[in-house]
Design an enzyme around this catalytic site. Structure first.
Site, PDB file in Angstrom:
ATOM      1  N   HIS A 104     -43.785  13.709 -28.164  1.00  0.00           N
ATOM      2  CA  HIS A 104     -42.644  13.332 -27.329  1.00  0.00           C
ATOM      3  C   HIS A 104     -41.690  12.471 -28.162  1.00  0.00           C
ATOM      4  O   HIS A 104     -42.151  11.550 -28.848  1.00  0.00           O
ATOM      5  CB  HIS A 104     -43.137  12.564 -26.094  1.00  0.00           C
ATOM      6  N   GLU A 174     -41.099  12.741 -36.588  1.00  0.00           N
ATOM      7  CA  GLU A 174     -41.938  13.852 -36.099  1.00  0.00           C
ATOM      8  C   GLU A 174     -42.460  14.678 -37.262  1.00  0.00           C
ATOM      9  O   GLU A 174     -43.660  14.968 -37.357  1.00  0.00           O
ATOM     10  CB  GLU A 174     -41.137  14.752 -35.152  1.00  0.00           C
TER      11      GLU A 174
HETATM   12  C1  GRF Z   1     -39.140  17.690 -30.496  1.00  0.00           C
HETATM   13  O1  GRF Z   1     -38.202  16.659 -30.487  1.00  0.00           O
HETATM   14  C2  GRF Z   1     -40.343  17.290 -29.710  1.00  0.00           C
HETATM   15  O2  GRF Z   1     -40.558  15.923 -29.697  1.00  0.00           O
HETATM   16  C3  GRF Z   1     -39.997  17.737 -28.326  1.00  0.00           C
HETATM   17  O3  GRF Z   1     -39.282  18.939 -28.518  1.00  0.00           O
HETATM   18  C4  GRF Z   1     -38.625  18.921 -29.772  1.00  0.00           C
HETATM   19  C5  GRF Z   1     -38.910  20.194 -30.485  1.00  0.00           C
HETATM   20  O4  GRF Z   1     -38.092  20.403 -31.587  1.00  0.00           O
HETATM   21  N1  GRF Z   1     -41.165  17.796 -27.488  1.00  0.00           N
HETATM   22  P1  GRF Z   1     -38.355  21.617 -32.575  1.00  0.00           P
HETATM   23  O5  GRF Z   1     -38.231  22.908 -31.792  1.00  0.00           O
HETATM   24  O6  GRF Z   1     -39.717  21.441 -33.152  1.00  0.00           O
HETATM   25  O7  GRF Z   1     -37.285  21.515 -33.631  1.00  0.00           O
END
Ligand code: GRF
Length: 192
Positions: A104, A174
């Site tokens: 998240h 992330e």
């Molecule tokens: C990410 O920001 C994640 O935290 C959220 O959805 C987004 C996905 O981004 N749950 P991506 O498709 O991996 O670029």
């Protein structure tokens, strides 16, 4: 070998990081990518890496056993949600209790729950005048964004940050942490 399925609805930048990170890994492999949108970029990313990638209609997730049958036939051990924007159906939650991980883009328990996805999250953080945001990696249960937290990392919210600028900072966190936290979680769970 532990087999991972990634569920993704969007672009798939996190899916790509996971696929790249685990390619050639001795203990963990990304064995399947599942989406609820046939135009999701994540599907293409998986196919380019020769990983089976399938989309299902929302109705198939909720009103049939097609998806769970696929997970079982592909011998999937763990599920990673990487930007999966619909709720995980109950039959999958039950079959994979404590084996589904989500990421998240904020510091839960704040800025979670329904409607808190994409730029909505970063707008809300900026409006709240919080000095920090970040990421939360957590187990998934039947309540949105409320499962056990496995890991958090923070970044500062700067005075003139726009939601887009904050999104870039958070996405860097992330990409840096998601694969290693997943690896660590699977290896410790598997050793139990
Ligand atoms: C990410 O920001 C994640 O935290 C959220 O959805 C987004 C996905 O981004 N749950 P991506 O498709 O991996 O670029």
């Amino acid at each position: 070998m532990k087999r991972l399925a990634i569920f993704a609805s969007g672009t798939g930048s996190n899916a790509k990081r996971l696929i790249d990170y685990f390619s050639g890994n001795q203990y963990i492999s990304v064995a399947l990518l599942i989406s609820n949108r046939k135009e999701a970029g994540a599907l293409e990313i998986a196919r380019k890496a020769n990983i089976p990638a399938i989309s299902f209609l929302k109705e198939e997730f909720y009103n049939s056993s097609t998806v769970i049958e696929k997970l079982i036939s592909e011998k999937i051990d763990f599920i990673v949600l990487a930007g999966f924007l619909i709720k995980v159906p109950d039959n999958i939650l039950k079959a994979y209790e404590n084996k589904i991980v989500n990421i998240h883009p904020a510091l839960l328990p704040n800025f979670g729950g329904k409607g808190m996805y994409g730029l909505n999250v970063h707008k809300a953080v900026i409006e709240s005048k919080k000095k920090e945001s970040g990421i939360t990696i957590h187990l998934v249960n039947e309540h949105y964004d409320e499962g056990k937290v496995l890991f958090q990392a923070a970044c500062p919210v700067l005075e003139n940050d726009t939601p887009e600028m904050l999104a870039t900072q958070v996405q860097e966190l992330e990409h840096k942490y998601f694969p290693v936290v997943i690896e660590d979680f699977i290896l410790t769970t598997a050793a139990d």
